[in-house]
Scaffold this motif. Structure first.
Motif, PDB file in Angstrom:
ATOM      1  N   CYS A 175      -2.436  32.787   9.518  1.00  0.00           N
ATOM      2  CA  CYS A 175      -3.697  32.357   8.906  1.00  0.00           C
ATOM      3  C   CYS A 175      -4.446  31.558   9.971  1.00  0.00           C
ATOM      4  CB  CYS A 175      -3.434  31.503   7.670  1.00  0.00           C
ATOM      5  SG  CYS A 175      -2.371  32.309   6.437  1.00  0.00           S
ATOM      6  N   ASP A 176      -5.363  32.221  10.645  1.00  0.00           N
ATOM      7  CA  ASP A 176      -6.039  31.634  11.813  1.00  0.00           C
ATOM      8  C   ASP A 176      -4.978  31.274  12.857  1.00  0.00           C
ATOM      9  OD1 ASP A 176      -8.575  31.945  10.710  1.00  0.00           O
ATOM     10  OD2 ASP A 176      -8.432  30.046   9.624  1.00  0.00           O
ATOM     11  N   THR A 177      -4.771  29.983  13.096  1.00  0.00           N
ATOM     12  CA  THR A 177      -3.789  29.567  14.106  1.00  0.00           C
ATOM     13  C   THR A 177      -2.504  29.049  13.468  1.00  0.00           C
ATOM     14  OG1 THR A 177      -4.776  27.354  14.181  1.00  0.00           O
ATOM     15  CG2 THR A 177      -5.601  28.986  15.755  1.00  0.00           C
ATOM     16  N   SER A 178      -2.324  29.316  12.176  1.00  0.00           N
ATOM     17  CA  SER A 178      -1.156  28.819  11.444  1.00  0.00           C
ATOM     18  C   SER A 178      -0.146  29.949  11.236  1.00  0.00           C
ATOM     19  CB  SER A 178      -1.592  28.244  10.098  1.00  0.00           C
ATOM     20  OG  SER A 178      -0.487  27.723   9.390  1.00  0.00           O
ATOM     21  N   GLY A 179       1.139  29.653  11.446  1.00  0.00           N
ATOM     22  CA  GLY A 179       2.183  30.661  11.341  1.00  0.00           C
ATOM     23  C   GLY A 179       2.509  31.034   9.907  1.00  0.00           C
ATOM     24  N   THR A 180       2.928  32.290   9.705  1.00  0.00           N
ATOM     25  CA  THR A 180       3.276  32.793   8.373  1.00  0.00           C
ATOM     26  C   THR A 180       4.645  32.268   7.949  1.00  0.00           C
ATOM     27  OG1 THR A 180       2.009  34.818   8.761  1.00  0.00           O
ATOM     28  CG2 THR A 180       3.638  34.875   6.988  1.00  0.00           C
ATOM     29  N   THR A 181       4.732  31.794   6.704  1.00  0.00           N
ATOM     30  CA  THR A 181       5.997  31.259   6.185  1.00  0.00           C
ATOM     31  C   THR A 181       6.565  32.101   5.044  1.00  0.00           C
ATOM     32  OG1 THR A 181       4.773  29.810   4.665  1.00  0.00           O
ATOM     33  CG2 THR A 181       5.396  28.891   6.815  1.00  0.00           C
ATOM     34  N   LYS A 182       5.706  32.831   4.335  1.00  0.00           N
ATOM     35  CA  LYS A 182       6.184  33.607   3.183  1.00  0.00           C
ATOM     36  C   LYS A 182       5.249  34.783   2.927  1.00  0.00           C
ATOM     37  CE  LYS A 182       7.670  31.382  -0.471  1.00  0.00           C
ATOM     38  NZ  LYS A 182       7.691  30.609  -1.750  1.00  0.00           N
ATOM     39  N   LEU A 183       5.842  35.878   2.444  1.00  0.00           N
ATOM     40  CA  LEU A 183       5.057  37.051   2.057  1.00  0.00           C
ATOM     41  C   LEU A 183       5.550  37.496   0.679  1.00  0.00           C
ATOM     42  CD1 LEU A 183       2.860  38.519   3.809  1.00  0.00           C
ATOM     43  CD2 LEU A 183       4.472  40.402   3.978  1.00  0.00           C
ATOM     44  N   THR A 184       4.659  37.455  -0.311  1.00  0.00           N
ATOM     45  CA  THR A 184       5.003  37.861  -1.674  1.00  0.00           C
ATOM     46  C   THR A 184       4.327  39.196  -1.965  1.00  0.00           C
ATOM     47  OG1 THR A 184       5.151  35.551  -2.387  1.00  0.00           O
ATOM     48  CG2 THR A 184       4.945  37.228  -4.109  1.00  0.00           C
ATOM     49  N   ILE A 185       5.141  40.234  -2.131  1.00  0.00           N
ATOM     50  CA  ILE A 185       4.635  41.591  -2.350  1.00  0.00           C
ATOM     51  C   ILE A 185       4.749  41.922  -3.831  1.00  0.00           C
ATOM     52  CG2 ILE A 185       4.921  44.029  -1.764  1.00  0.00           C
ATOM     53  CD1 ILE A 185       6.325  43.063   0.831  1.00  0.00           C
ATOM     54  N   ASN A 186       3.620  42.200  -4.466  1.00  0.00           N
ATOM     55  CA  ASN A 186       3.597  42.579  -5.881  1.00  0.00           C
ATOM     56  C   ASN A 186       3.680  44.098  -6.007  1.00  0.00           C
ATOM     57  OD1 ASN A 186       2.842  39.957  -7.523  1.00  0.00           O
ATOM     58  ND2 ASN A 186       1.578  39.937  -5.676  1.00  0.00           N
ATOM     59  N   LEU A 187       4.645  44.565  -6.787  1.00  0.00           N
ATOM     60  CA  LEU A 187       4.806  46.004  -6.973  1.00  0.00           C
ATOM     61  C   LEU A 187       3.860  46.513  -8.050  1.00  0.00           C
ATOM     62  CD1 LEU A 187       8.696  46.428  -6.904  1.00  0.00           C
ATOM     63  CD2 LEU A 187       7.087  46.389  -4.994  1.00  0.00           C
ATOM     64  N   PRO A 188       3.280  47.696  -7.847  1.00  0.00           N
ATOM     65  CA  PRO A 188       2.418  48.275  -8.888  1.00  0.00           C
ATOM     66  C   PRO A 188       3.233  48.629 -10.128  1.00  0.00           C
ATOM     67  CG  PRO A 188       2.831  49.868  -7.145  1.00  0.00           C
ATOM     68  CD  PRO A 188       3.384  48.564  -6.663  1.00  0.00           C
ATOM     69  N   GLU A 189       2.563  48.707 -11.264  1.00  0.00           N
ATOM     70  CA  GLU A 189       3.256  48.969 -12.529  1.00  0.00           C
ATOM     71  C   GLU A 189       3.946  50.328 -12.540  1.00  0.00           C
ATOM     72  OE1 GLU A 189       0.553  48.484 -15.733  1.00  0.00           O
ATOM     73  OE2 GLU A 189       0.342  46.309 -15.465  1.00  0.00           O
ATOM     74  N   GLU A 190       3.490  51.246 -11.691  1.00  0.00           N
ATOM     75  CA  GLU A 190       4.103  52.582 -11.652  1.00  0.00           C
ATOM     76  C   GLU A 190       5.529  52.544 -11.108  1.00  0.00           C
ATOM     77  OE1 GLU A 190      -0.307  53.089 -11.502  1.00  0.00           O
ATOM     78  OE2 GLU A 190       1.162  51.797 -10.523  1.00  0.00           O
ATOM     79  N   LEU A 191       5.885  51.478 -10.408  1.00  0.00           N
ATOM     80  CA  LEU A 191       7.227  51.352  -9.838  1.00  0.00           C
ATOM     81  C   LEU A 191       8.061  50.397 -10.681  1.00  0.00           C
ATOM     82  CD1 LEU A 191       6.444  51.061  -6.011  1.00  0.00           C
ATOM     83  CD2 LEU A 191       6.815  53.115  -7.383  1.00  0.00           C
TER      84      LEU A 191
END
Length: 242
Positions: A57-73
């Motif tokens: 995020c700009d110059t800030s490091g990534t700490t978490k990634l939350t992936i939402n699955l579509p309802e079809e899965l």
């Protein structure tokens, strides 16, 4: 070259340069998004979806990634990445959902959460992979809204284009996969392979039968020779006795 020709040449060069710049800007923007690179998109197939994390995020490091699955899965199997921990979040369905195989489920995997063991350098990229079973209906685009948390700030990659809207015009588009129809040629190849296997099995069976008959004939011949030798031996003994 006269002045008129020179002006036309310079104008054409400027237009071409501007077009190239816009194309490069578009490519740069697309590569800056959290996006999905699937190894296959065929309906009713198992696919590996690689989520690319190109920056922080700009110059800030990534700490978490939350992936939402579509309802079809109904589920997804995350691949282990040594730089991240991972967990599956389940959701209780409002009513049982019947699957294609006739079974029913009351819960589904709604999110896959990757947490960085150490913040991902904002100038470096990483890739996170999910294994999923794609729906059996082609022509639909699956969207995976993804929240990227950083040491400072966050980006919610969750925008879904409206009908007729270009996804590239969105500031933070949700990663997506378009499900495609199965290739008929692949089905024919599979059928041809099955037929070839059956033919090979048939040839093998015929060979086995031939060997069985040969063994039986050899056995009968052996018995015949053994019997003849037995009678010759008895005849010889009888002659000696006389």
């Amino acid at each position: 070259m006269n002045k008129s020709s020179l002006r036309r040449a310079l104008s054409a060069t400027a237009i071409a340069g501007g077009t190239a710049a816009l194309m490069m800007a578009g490519l740069a923007g697309a590569s800056a998004h959290v996006s999905i690179n699937p190894d296959k998109t065929t309906a009713n197939s198992y696919a590996l979806l690689t989520f690319g994390v190109p920056h922080g995020c700009d110059t800030s490091g990534t700490t978490k990634l939350t992936i939402n699955l579509p309802e079809e899965l109904t589920d997804a199997r995350p691949t282990v990445n040594p730089n991240w921990t991972v967990e599956k979040v389940t959701q209780t369905l409002p009513e049982p959902k019947k699957l294609a195989d006739g079974t029913s489920i009351t819960k589904r995997t709604s999110q896959i959460v990757y947490t960085a063991k150490a913040p991902l350098d904002p100038h470096l990229r990483d890739a996170l992979v999910l294994s999923v079973k794609l729906p059996d209906t082609a022509g639909k685009t699956l969207y995976f809204p993804t929240l990227q948390n950083c040491e400072q700030g966050q980006t919610n990659w969750a925008e879904i284009p409206k009908d007729g809207q270009d996804a590239h015009s969105l500031k933070a588009p949700a990663p997506s996969v378009a499900v495609t129809a199965a290739d008929p040629a692949a089905g024919d190849s599979h059928m041809a392979a099955s037929i070839s296997t059956e033919q090979a099995a048939s040839v093998t069976d015929d060979g086995s039968q031939a060997r069985s008959w040969a063994g039986l004939i050899a056995g009968v011949a052996g018995l015949g020779l053994g019997g003849a030798a037995f009678f010759r031996n008895r005849s010889a003994k009888a002659s000696v006795s006389k």
